[in-house]
Design a protein around this motif. Structure first.
Motif, PDB file in Angstrom:
ATOM      1  N   TYR A 155       0.826  -1.200   0.000  1.00 23.00           N
ATOM      2  CA  TYR A 155       0.000   0.000   0.000  1.00 23.00           C
ATOM      3  C   TYR A 155       0.870   1.263   0.000  1.00 23.00           C
ATOM      4  CZ  TYR A 155      -3.542  -3.386   1.472  1.00 23.00           C
ATOM      5  OH  TYR A 155      -4.378  -4.476   1.545  1.00 23.00           O
ATOM      6  N   CYS A 156       1.906   1.264   0.838  1.00 26.54           N
ATOM      7  CA  CYS A 156       2.808   2.420   0.901  1.00 26.54           C
ATOM      8  C   CYS A 156       3.635   2.536  -0.372  1.00 26.54           C
ATOM      9  CB  CYS A 156       3.727   2.306   2.119  1.00 26.54           C
ATOM     10  SG  CYS A 156       2.892   2.550   3.711  1.00 26.54           S
ATOM     11  N   ARG A 157       4.058   1.414  -0.919  1.00 27.10           N
ATOM     12  CA  ARG A 157       4.832   1.466  -2.163  1.00 27.10           C
ATOM     13  C   ARG A 157       3.990   2.030  -3.302  1.00 27.10           C
ATOM     14  NH1 ARG A 157       8.326  -3.603  -3.726  1.00 27.10           N
ATOM     15  NH2 ARG A 157      10.009  -2.108  -4.071  1.00 27.10           N
ATOM     16  N   ASN A 158       2.734   1.632  -3.362  1.00 20.99           N
ATOM     17  CA  ASN A 158       1.857   2.151  -4.415  1.00 20.99           C
ATOM     18  C   ASN A 158       1.562   3.635  -4.213  1.00 20.99           C
ATOM     19  OD1 ASN A 158       1.806  -0.319  -5.678  1.00 20.99           O
ATOM     20  ND2 ASN A 158      -0.195  -0.922  -4.874  1.00 20.99           N
ATOM     21  N   ALA A 159       1.443   4.053  -2.957  1.00 21.53           N
ATOM     22  CA  ALA A 159       1.236   5.479  -2.683  1.00 21.53           C
ATOM     23  C   ALA A 159       2.438   6.286  -3.162  1.00 21.53           C
ATOM     24  CB  ALA A 159       1.001   5.701  -1.188  1.00 21.53           C
ATOM     25  N   LEU A 160       3.646   5.771  -2.922  1.00 25.44           N
ATOM     26  CA  LEU A 160       4.856   6.443  -3.398  1.00 25.44           C
ATOM     27  C   LEU A 160       4.923   6.449  -4.922  1.00 25.44           C
ATOM     28  CD1 LEU A 160       7.418   5.007  -0.817  1.00 25.44           C
ATOM     29  CD2 LEU A 160       6.648   7.385  -0.975  1.00 25.44           C
ATOM     30  N   ALA A 161       4.465   5.362  -5.532  1.00 27.51           N
ATOM     31  CA  ALA A 161       4.458   5.293  -6.998  1.00 27.51           C
ATOM     32  C   ALA A 161       3.521   6.354  -7.578  1.00 27.51           C
ATOM     33  CB  ALA A 161       4.034   3.895  -7.456  1.00 27.51           C
ATOM     34  N   GLU A 162       2.389   6.588  -6.914  1.00 32.56           N
ATOM     35  CA  GLU A 162       1.468   7.629  -7.372  1.00 32.56           C
ATOM     36  C   GLU A 162       2.134   9.003  -7.262  1.00 32.56           C
ATOM     37  OE1 GLU A 162      -1.224   7.232  -8.864  1.00 32.56           O
ATOM     38  OE2 GLU A 162      -2.028   5.263  -8.331  1.00 32.56           O
ATOM     39  N   ALA A 163       2.820   9.242  -6.143  1.00 34.97           N
ATOM     40  CA  ALA A 163       3.509  10.524  -5.955  1.00 34.97           C
ATOM     41  C   ALA A 163       4.612  10.702  -6.986  1.00 34.97           C
ATOM     42  CB  ALA A 163       4.080  10.606  -4.537  1.00 34.97           C
ATOM     43  N   ALA A 164       5.284   9.613  -7.336  1.00 32.74           N
ATOM     44  CA  ALA A 164       6.379   9.684  -8.314  1.00 32.74           C
ATOM     45  C   ALA A 164       5.889  10.173  -9.672  1.00 32.74           C
ATOM     46  CB  ALA A 164       7.037   8.312  -8.450  1.00 32.74           C
ATOM     47  N   GLY A 168       7.206  12.902 -12.977  1.00 31.42           N
ATOM     48  CA  GLY A 168       7.553  12.294 -14.248  1.00 31.42           C
ATOM     49  C   GLY A 168       8.280  10.975 -14.125  1.00 31.42           C
ATOM     50  N   MET A 169       8.210  10.342 -12.944  1.00 30.63           N
ATOM     51  CA  MET A 169       8.872   9.057 -12.728  1.00 30.63           C
ATOM     52  C   MET A 169       7.842   7.939 -12.761  1.00 30.63           C
ATOM     53  SD  MET A 169      11.634   9.902  -9.707  1.00 30.63           S
ATOM     54  CE  MET A 169      10.376   9.968  -8.456  1.00 30.63           C
ATOM     55  N   LYS A 170       8.271   6.758 -13.121  1.00 29.52           N
ATOM     56  CA  LYS A 170       7.400   5.593 -13.132  1.00 29.52           C
ATOM     57  C   LYS A 170       7.988   4.512 -12.228  1.00 29.52           C
ATOM     58  CE  LYS A 170       5.296   6.201 -17.697  1.00 29.52           C
ATOM     59  NZ  LYS A 170       5.035   5.569 -19.030  1.00 29.52           N
ATOM     60  N   LEU A 171       7.253   4.182 -11.179  1.00 25.13           N
ATOM     61  CA  LEU A 171       7.625   3.092 -10.292  1.00 25.13           C
ATOM     62  C   LEU A 171       6.574   1.997 -10.420  1.00 25.13           C
ATOM     63  CD1 LEU A 171       8.665   5.084  -7.081  1.00 25.13           C
ATOM     64  CD2 LEU A 171      10.180   4.031  -8.767  1.00 25.13           C
TER      65      LEU A 171
END
Length: 207
Positions: A155-164, A168-171
């Protein structure tokens, strides 16, 4: 929520944290860094780096959308970071001086506020409430990717991916386990009693 109420301090308290600035997680270590991410269309996230550890707290819903400040459900994760990564974060925090810089830190639709602590004292403060001007985008990018790499909570990793995405970054996104049902509670009564009860809940329960 009124703009005047939407502060880093209020956001962190809504997410069940002691404080944005006066938090032992930042003031106790010899060196620490904290960044609060406030995306325009996604829930807020707070990342803290200190003593070889990174912690991430992400709200499950946008604090900004609440009628007034209240405790929010959150996801939390912790991980270890190397001394090398910590040193890179410190180095990337040095602002690039720009006399024409806009006050505050808005990066492609995501407001950010950050603090760097030395011996418990804030030595760099940047964001809407900070006096510094400059380009901290390198630090924000590195903070997000470093935290994403060092934690395992999906959940936290996906939240960071949204912020990225705002940078202009893709996680990569991860499959999220099904959540247990939650029940929201409304506290009625005089404000003094409601405040005491909510403070007790914050002290004894991690939202």
């Amino acid at each position: 929520m009124h703009t005047k109420d939407y502060t880093a301090e209020t956001i962190c308290k809504c997410m069940g944290m002691t404080s944005f600035e006066s938090d032992a997680a930042c003031t106790a270590p010899a060196a620490a860094m904290r960044i609060l991410l406030m995306p325009s269309f996604h829930p807020e996230i707070c990342i803290t780096f200190a003593e070889g550890q990174v912690s991430v707290v992400s709200a499950r819903a946008m604090v900004w959308h609440q009628f007034k400040p209240k405790p929010m459900l959150t996801d939390r994760a912790q991980g270890s970071i190397s001394a090398e990564v910590f040193s890179k974060l410190l180095a990337s925090m040095v602002p690039i001086t720009n006399p024409d810089a806009v006050f505050g830190m808005m990066i492609d639709g995501m407001t950010t506020e950050l603090l760097q602590f030395q011996s418990g004292i804030p030595v760099i403060r940047a964001g809407r409430d900070g006096p510094n001007k400059g380009n901290f985008s390198a630090f924000v990018r590195l903070a997000i990717t470093s935290a994403w790499e060092c934690i395992s909570n999906p959940y936290c990793r996906n939240a960071l991916a949204e912020a990225a995405c705002y940078l202009g970054m893709k996680l990569p996104r991860e499959q999220e386990p099904e959540r247990k049902p939650t029940i929201e509670m409304m506290v009625l009564g005089p404000e003094e009693i409601r405040t005491q009860l909510l403070d007790a809940l914050l002290r004894n329960h991690k939202f």
